[in-house]
Design an enzyme around this catalytic site. Structure first.
Site, PDB file in Angstrom:
ATOM      1  N   ASP A   1     -19.127 -32.273  35.234  1.00 24.83           N
ATOM      2  CA  ASP A   1     -20.563 -32.087  35.081  1.00 24.83           C
ATOM      3  C   ASP A   1     -21.154 -33.426  34.648  1.00 24.83           C
ATOM      4  O   ASP A   1     -21.498 -34.269  35.484  1.00 24.83           O
ATOM      5  CB  ASP A   1     -20.788 -30.966  34.058  1.00 24.83           C
ATOM      6  CG  ASP A   1     -22.246 -30.570  33.945  1.00 24.83           C
ATOM      7  OD1 ASP A   1     -23.092 -31.257  34.516  1.00 24.83           O
ATOM      8  OD2 ASP A   1     -22.543 -29.573  33.268  1.00 24.83           O
TER       9      ASP A   1
ATOM     10  N   PHE B   1     -25.047 -23.296  38.209  1.00 24.47           N
ATOM     11  CA  PHE B   1     -23.957 -22.982  37.280  1.00 24.47           C
ATOM     12  C   PHE B   1     -23.050 -22.008  38.021  1.00 24.47           C
ATOM     13  O   PHE B   1     -23.499 -20.981  38.523  1.00 24.47           O
ATOM     14  CB  PHE B   1     -24.471 -22.367  35.975  1.00 24.47           C
ATOM     15  CG  PHE B   1     -23.381 -22.250  34.945  1.00 24.47           C
ATOM     16  CD1 PHE B   1     -23.120 -23.303  34.070  1.00 24.47           C
ATOM     17  CD2 PHE B   1     -22.587 -21.114  34.886  1.00 24.47           C
ATOM     18  CE1 PHE B   1     -22.078 -23.215  33.149  1.00 24.47           C
ATOM     19  CE2 PHE B   1     -21.547 -21.022  33.961  1.00 24.47           C
ATOM     20  CZ  PHE B   1     -21.297 -22.071  33.092  1.00 24.47           C
TER      21      PHE B   1
ATOM     22  N   ASP C   1     -15.635 -19.938  34.100  1.00 19.96           N
ATOM     23  CA  ASP C   1     -16.155 -18.754  33.407  1.00 19.96           C
ATOM     24  C   ASP C   1     -17.599 -18.903  32.991  1.00 19.96           C
ATOM     25  O   ASP C   1     -18.148 -19.997  32.937  1.00 19.96           O
ATOM     26  CB  ASP C   1     -15.348 -18.533  32.117  1.00 19.96           C
ATOM     27  CG  ASP C   1     -15.697 -19.577  31.054  1.00 19.96           C
ATOM     28  OD1 ASP C   1     -15.678 -20.776  31.371  1.00 19.96           O
ATOM     29  OD2 ASP C   1     -16.027 -19.187  29.914  1.00 19.96           O
TER      30      ASP C   1
ATOM     31  N   GLU D   1      -8.930 -31.115  36.281  1.00 22.91           N
ATOM     32  CA  GLU D   1     -10.144 -30.496  35.724  1.00 22.91           C
ATOM     33  C   GLU D   1     -10.690 -29.462  36.700  1.00 22.91           C
ATOM     34  O   GLU D   1     -10.400 -29.505  37.904  1.00 22.91           O
ATOM     35  CB  GLU D   1     -11.202 -31.584  35.459  1.00 22.91           C
ATOM     36  CG  GLU D   1     -11.301 -31.990  34.010  1.00 22.91           C
ATOM     37  CD  GLU D   1     -11.989 -30.930  33.138  1.00 22.91           C
ATOM     38  OE1 GLU D   1     -11.913 -29.721  33.444  1.00 22.91           O
ATOM     39  OE2 GLU D   1     -12.589 -31.325  32.131  1.00 22.91           O
ATOM     40  N   ASP D   2     -11.506 -28.548  36.167  1.00 23.21           N
ATOM     41  CA  ASP D   2     -12.139 -27.548  37.036  1.00 23.21           C
ATOM     42  C   ASP D   2     -13.428 -28.099  37.643  1.00 23.21           C
ATOM     43  O   ASP D   2     -13.665 -28.006  38.835  1.00 23.21           O
ATOM     44  CB  ASP D   2     -12.406 -26.240  36.267  1.00 23.21           C
ATOM     45  CG  ASP D   2     -13.114 -26.455  34.924  1.00 23.21           C
ATOM     46  OD1 ASP D   2     -13.387 -27.615  34.553  1.00 23.21           O
ATOM     47  OD2 ASP D   2     -13.388 -25.451  34.238  1.00 23.21           O
TER      48      ASP D   2
HETATM   49  P1  IMP Z   1     -18.658 -32.349  31.368  1.00 27.03           P
HETATM   50  O1  IMP Z   1     -17.958 -32.836  30.148  1.00 27.03           O
HETATM   51  O2  IMP Z   1     -20.160 -32.339  31.170  1.00 27.03           O
HETATM   52  O3  IMP Z   1     -18.256 -33.051  32.638  1.00 27.03           O
HETATM   53  O4  IMP Z   1     -18.329 -30.817  31.485  1.00 27.03           O
HETATM   54  C1  IMP Z   1     -17.179 -30.348  32.052  1.00 27.03           C
HETATM   55  C2  IMP Z   1     -16.831 -28.960  31.556  1.00 27.03           C
HETATM   56  O5  IMP Z   1     -17.990 -28.127  31.408  1.00 27.03           O
HETATM   57  C3  IMP Z   1     -15.974 -28.252  32.592  1.00 27.03           C
HETATM   58  O6  IMP Z   1     -14.610 -28.515  32.363  1.00 27.03           O
HETATM   59  C4  IMP Z   1     -16.339 -26.797  32.391  1.00 27.03           C
HETATM   60  O7  IMP Z   1     -15.516 -26.221  31.411  1.00 27.03           O
HETATM   61  C5  IMP Z   1     -17.760 -26.816  31.882  1.00 27.03           C
HETATM   62  N1  IMP Z   1     -18.722 -26.541  32.959  1.00 27.03           N
HETATM   63  C6  IMP Z   1     -19.625 -27.407  33.477  1.00 27.03           C
HETATM   64  N2  IMP Z   1     -20.337 -26.854  34.463  1.00 27.03           N
HETATM   65  C7  IMP Z   1     -19.859 -25.590  34.603  1.00 27.03           C
HETATM   66  C8  IMP Z   1     -20.183 -24.508  35.520  1.00 27.03           C
HETATM   67  O8  IMP Z   1     -21.039 -24.585  36.410  1.00 27.03           O
HETATM   68  N3  IMP Z   1     -19.451 -23.377  35.339  1.00 27.03           N
HETATM   69  C9  IMP Z   1     -18.491 -23.215  34.382  1.00 27.03           C
HETATM   70  N4  IMP Z   1     -18.153 -24.222  33.533  1.00 27.03           N
HETATM   71  C10 IMP Z   1     -18.835 -25.395  33.633  1.00 27.03           C
HETATM   72 MG    MG Z   2     -13.327 -27.050  31.388  1.00 31.32          MG
END
Ligand code: IMP
Ligand code: MG
Length: 182
Positions: free
Chosen positions: A107, A157, A164, A103-104
């Site tokens: 969050d 962010f 992106d 994963e990148d």
């Molecule tokens: P989660 O499901 O809330 O953990 O969100 C994860 C996904 O949200 C990541 O794989 C990203 O694609 C996107 N995301 C969350 N925070 C950021 C950020 O700061 N920059 C860019 N993409 C984000």
């Molecule tokens: Mg993502």
């Protein structure tokens, strides 16, 4: 005519390209020593993790297979819609495989939790998880993360190195904060 649309601009650099490269090298070496003679199926979650995983596997000394899946949860904004959907599924059977999900950024942990549950139902031998970034938040829903590169502050962010905003900034070699401007 008034518009309520927000606009954004690149803010301060959080992680320089050289810091990222150094950490990715360390992670690649650690992960390959953990897998020793196994051949992990490295699953890149498109599109944000594509650049990270491409660099990471080049620091892995074990054999690897690469797979890709795409999920959508964020639309084009900076806030999650809360629902995870598989937009492109795997072409490889994960049954009996050592799966490594890349994963990148974690969050809320929703995307990773969803993917782990989804892949676990297909009987892999093991599932490990790796994210370049981990947001420092109270994790009610603590994601099952085995490896991560860097922790970042909850309210930043960030964009660059694959991440992106509205599909832009993925090609920056460093990671920067995106600022709202009025
Ligand atoms: P989660 O499901 O809330 O953990 O969100 C994860 C996904 O949200 C990541 O794989 C990203 O694609 C996107 N995301 C969350 N925070 C950021 C950020 O700061 N920059 C860019 N993409 C984000
Ligand atoms: Mg993502």
């Amino acid at each position: 005519m008034e518009t309520s649309e927000k606009s954004y601009q690149l803010g301060k650099t959080l992680l320089e390209a050289s810091e990222i490269q150094e950490r990715v090298r360390e992670l690649g070496e650690k992960i390959s020593s953990d897998y020793s003679d196994e051949v992990p199926l490295v699953i890149t979650v498109l599109r944000g993790s594509a650049i990270f995983s491409s660099d990471l596997v080049r620091h892995m000394s074990c054999d690897v297979e690469m797979e890709y899946l795409a999920v959508s949860s964020y639309g084009d904004g900076t806030k999650s819609t809360g629902a995870v959907k598989i937009v492109k599924d795997l072409d490889t059977d994960v049954a009996g495989r050592e799966v490594l999900i890349i994963e990148d950024i974690i969050d809320s942990g929703l995307t990773l939790n969803f993917l782990v549950n989804h892949l676990a139902s297909r009987y892999p031998a093991s599932i490990r998880t790796c994210s370049l970034l981990l947001r420092e938040i109270d994790q009610d829903n603590e994601p099952p993360l085995d490896y991560y590169g860097f922790k970042i502050k909850n309210d930043d962010f960030v964009v660059g190195y694959g991440l992106d905003y509205a599909q832009i900034y993925r090609n920056l070699p460093y990671i920067a904060v995106l600022n709202e401007c009025s």
